[in-house]
Design a protein around this motif. Sequence first.
Motif, PDB file in Angstrom:
ATOM      1  N   ASP A 143       7.880 -13.549  20.876  1.00 52.99           N
ATOM      2  CA  ASP A 143       8.076 -14.580  19.856  1.00 52.99           C
ATOM      3  C   ASP A 143       9.573 -14.814  19.656  1.00 52.99           C
ATOM      4  O   ASP A 143      10.263 -14.016  19.024  1.00 52.99           O
ATOM      5  CB  ASP A 143       7.417 -14.123  18.554  1.00 52.99           C
ATOM      6  N   ARG A 144      10.084 -15.933  20.185  1.00 55.40           N
ATOM      7  CA  ARG A 144      11.514 -16.218  20.104  1.00 55.40           C
ATOM      8  C   ARG A 144      11.962 -16.496  18.665  1.00 55.40           C
ATOM      9  O   ARG A 144      13.003 -16.022  18.227  1.00 55.40           O
ATOM     10  CB  ARG A 144      11.864 -17.397  20.991  1.00 55.40           C
ATOM     11  N   ALA A 145      11.161 -17.244  17.932  1.00 58.25           N
ATOM     12  CA  ALA A 145      11.536 -17.571  16.549  1.00 58.25           C
ATOM     13  C   ALA A 145      11.486 -16.320  15.674  1.00 58.25           C
ATOM     14  O   ALA A 145      12.363 -16.099  14.839  1.00 58.25           O
ATOM     15  CB  ALA A 145      10.609 -18.642  15.992  1.00 58.25           C
ATOM     16  N   GLY A 146      10.471 -15.512  15.863  1.00 60.26           N
ATOM     17  CA  GLY A 146      10.365 -14.271  15.097  1.00 60.26           C
ATOM     18  C   GLY A 146      11.484 -13.304  15.441  1.00 60.26           C
ATOM     19  O   GLY A 146      11.930 -12.524  14.598  1.00 60.26           O
ATOM     20  N   ALA A 147      11.945 -13.344  16.688  1.00 61.84           N
ATOM     21  CA  ALA A 147      13.035 -12.464  17.111  1.00 61.84           C
ATOM     22  C   ALA A 147      14.310 -12.778  16.328  1.00 61.84           C
ATOM     23  O   ALA A 147      15.064 -11.869  15.977  1.00 61.84           O
ATOM     24  CB  ALA A 147      13.276 -12.602  18.607  1.00 61.84           C
ATOM     25  N   ASP A 148      14.543 -14.057  16.051  1.00 62.78           N
ATOM     26  CA  ASP A 148      15.721 -14.430  15.256  1.00 62.78           C
ATOM     27  C   ASP A 148      15.686 -13.749  13.895  1.00 62.78           C
ATOM     28  O   ASP A 148      16.698 -13.218  13.425  1.00 62.78           O
ATOM     29  CB  ASP A 148      15.786 -15.949  15.066  1.00 62.78           C
ATOM     30  N   ASP A 149      14.529 -13.761  13.255  1.00 62.20           N
ATOM     31  CA  ASP A 149      14.400 -13.145  11.936  1.00 62.20           C
ATOM     32  C   ASP A 149      14.624 -11.637  11.998  1.00 62.20           C
ATOM     33  O   ASP A 149      15.287 -11.050  11.137  1.00 62.20           O
ATOM     34  CB  ASP A 149      13.024 -13.439  11.340  1.00 62.20           C
ATOM     35  N   VAL A 150      14.058 -10.995  13.019  1.00 61.99           N
ATOM     36  CA  VAL A 150      14.202  -9.541  13.150  1.00 61.99           C
ATOM     37  C   VAL A 150      15.666  -9.180  13.408  1.00 61.99           C
ATOM     38  O   VAL A 150      16.191  -8.236  12.809  1.00 61.99           O
ATOM     39  CB  VAL A 150      13.284  -8.999  14.273  1.00 61.99           C
ATOM     40  N   VAL A 151      16.337  -9.926  14.274  1.00 63.70           N
ATOM     41  CA  VAL A 151      17.749  -9.655  14.562  1.00 63.70           C
ATOM     42  C   VAL A 151      18.581  -9.850  13.301  1.00 63.70           C
ATOM     43  O   VAL A 151      19.454  -9.033  12.989  1.00 63.70           O
ATOM     44  CB  VAL A 151      18.256 -10.556  15.716  1.00 63.70           C
ATOM     45  N   GLN A 152      18.316 -10.900  12.568  1.00 64.42           N
ATOM     46  CA  GLN A 152      19.062 -11.162  11.340  1.00 64.42           C
ATOM     47  C   GLN A 152      18.877 -10.012  10.348  1.00 64.42           C
ATOM     48  O   GLN A 152      19.850  -9.523   9.765  1.00 64.42           O
ATOM     49  CB  GLN A 152      18.602 -12.481  10.731  1.00 64.42           C
ATOM     50  N   GLU A 153      17.642  -9.574  10.157  1.00 69.03           N
ATOM     51  CA  GLU A 153      17.386  -8.470   9.220  1.00 69.03           C
ATOM     52  C   GLU A 153      18.031  -7.183   9.710  1.00 69.03           C
ATOM     53  O   GLU A 153      18.583  -6.410   8.917  1.00 69.03           O
ATOM     54  CB  GLU A 153      15.876  -8.278   9.037  1.00 69.03           C
ATOM     55  N   THR A 154      17.984  -6.926  11.009  1.00 67.03           N
ATOM     56  CA  THR A 154      18.594  -5.715  11.561  1.00 67.03           C
ATOM     57  C   THR A 154      20.104  -5.722  11.363  1.00 67.03           C
ATOM     58  O   THR A 154      20.692  -4.719  10.947  1.00 67.03           O
ATOM     59  CB  THR A 154      18.253  -5.591  13.059  1.00 67.03           C
ATOM     60  N   LEU A 155      20.741  -6.860  11.651  1.00 69.15           N
ATOM     61  CA  LEU A 155      22.191  -6.964  11.448  1.00 69.15           C
ATOM     62  C   LEU A 155      22.556  -6.788   9.977  1.00 69.15           C
ATOM     63  O   LEU A 155      23.548  -6.138   9.642  1.00 69.15           O
ATOM     64  CB  LEU A 155      22.696  -8.309  11.965  1.00 69.15           C
ATOM     65  N   LEU A 156      21.760  -7.355   9.113  1.00 72.80           N
ATOM     66  CA  LEU A 156      22.017  -7.224   7.677  1.00 72.80           C
ATOM     67  C   LEU A 156      21.903  -5.767   7.235  1.00 72.80           C
ATOM     68  O   LEU A 156      22.737  -5.271   6.472  1.00 72.80           O
ATOM     69  CB  LEU A 156      21.037  -8.110   6.895  1.00 72.80           C
ATOM     70  N   ARG A 157      20.900  -5.070   7.737  1.00 76.45           N
ATOM     71  CA  ARG A 157      20.748  -3.651   7.380  1.00 76.45           C
ATOM     72  C   ARG A 157      21.911  -2.822   7.923  1.00 76.45           C
ATOM     73  O   ARG A 157      22.378  -1.892   7.258  1.00 76.45           O
ATOM     74  CB  ARG A 157      19.413  -3.109   7.896  1.00 76.45           C
ATOM     75  N   ALA A 158      22.363  -3.128   9.116  1.00 76.30           N
ATOM     76  CA  ALA A 158      23.516  -2.407   9.678  1.00 76.30           C
ATOM     77  C   ALA A 158      24.767  -2.677   8.845  1.00 76.30           C
ATOM     78  O   ALA A 158      25.550  -1.762   8.563  1.00 76.30           O
ATOM     79  CB  ALA A 158      23.741  -2.825  11.128  1.00 76.30           C
ATOM     80  N   TRP A 159      24.964  -3.919   8.461  1.00 75.85           N
ATOM     81  CA  TRP A 159      26.135  -4.299   7.670  1.00 75.85           C
ATOM     82  C   TRP A 159      26.123  -3.615   6.306  1.00 75.85           C
ATOM     83  O   TRP A 159      27.159  -3.248   5.770  1.00 75.85           O
ATOM     84  CB  TRP A 159      26.148  -5.817   7.531  1.00 75.85           C
ATOM     85  N   ARG A 160      24.916  -3.411   5.747  1.00 72.94           N
ATOM     86  CA  ARG A 160      24.783  -2.759   4.436  1.00 72.94           C
ATOM     87  C   ARG A 160      24.856  -1.235   4.523  1.00 72.94           C
ATOM     88  O   ARG A 160      24.822  -0.561   3.497  1.00 72.94           O
ATOM     89  CB  ARG A 160      23.445  -3.138   3.795  1.00 72.94           C
ATOM     90  N   THR A 161      24.926  -0.683   5.726  1.00 72.94           N
ATOM     91  CA  THR A 161      24.973   0.767   5.905  1.00 72.94           C
ATOM     92  C   THR A 161      26.352   1.146   6.434  1.00 72.94           C
ATOM     93  O   THR A 161      26.611   1.061   7.644  1.00 72.94           O
ATOM     94  CB  THR A 161      23.871   1.221   6.899  1.00 72.94           C
ATOM     95  N   PRO A 162      27.251   1.583   5.547  1.00 74.50           N
ATOM     96  CA  PRO A 162      28.644   1.841   5.950  1.00 74.50           C
ATOM     97  C   PRO A 162      28.772   2.853   7.095  1.00 74.50           C
ATOM     98  O   PRO A 162      29.603   2.675   7.977  1.00 74.50           O
ATOM     99  CB  PRO A 162      29.298   2.377   4.676  1.00 74.50           C
TER     100      PRO A 162
END
Length: 168
Positions: free
Chosen positions: A30-49
């Motif tokens: 799922d290409r569209a769903g992959a965008d959402d998962v990548v966005q959430e993953t990047l956000l979680r990484a950014w929020r984890t110092p």
Amino acid sequence: MPPDADPRLAALFDAHARPLWRYVVHLTGDRAGADDVVQETLLRAWRTPRILEQEPSSTRAWMITVARHLVIDEARSARRRHEQPVADVPDRGRDDDTDRLFEAILIEEALAAISVEHRSVIVNAYYGGLSVAQTAAALDIPEGTVKSRLHYGLRALRLALQERGVTR
């Protein structure tokens, strides 16, 4: 990435977004769903110092694990299974009498396995609802005999039920 984005988030995106997106597409198709998962993953990484302070290879491994968990969570979710909440709860199903029927059959078989004297006292006292005095009068035996037969009859009944697999 928007020009006003945090430089650390932009660096995360540049370094990991494309490989992470390919991994998620490979998992889901799922290409569209992959965008959402990548966005959430990047956000979680950014929020984890502590993740931002690690080496890029360690960061990527952590992000792939997070993305996999997000994909699994989505696959298990009610939305993915197309379950929709309803306004009204459906009527509760009527319980059938199957369990009671099986219990009655088990008890009937166990009662048939004990002596006639014990069975008659138990049936009169427990199923007939008679007191010890009433059972004694109905069977024309002394009250002490009724008590004794109840005691030993219930013990025999318990053993007969245990032989049939009843453990409670």
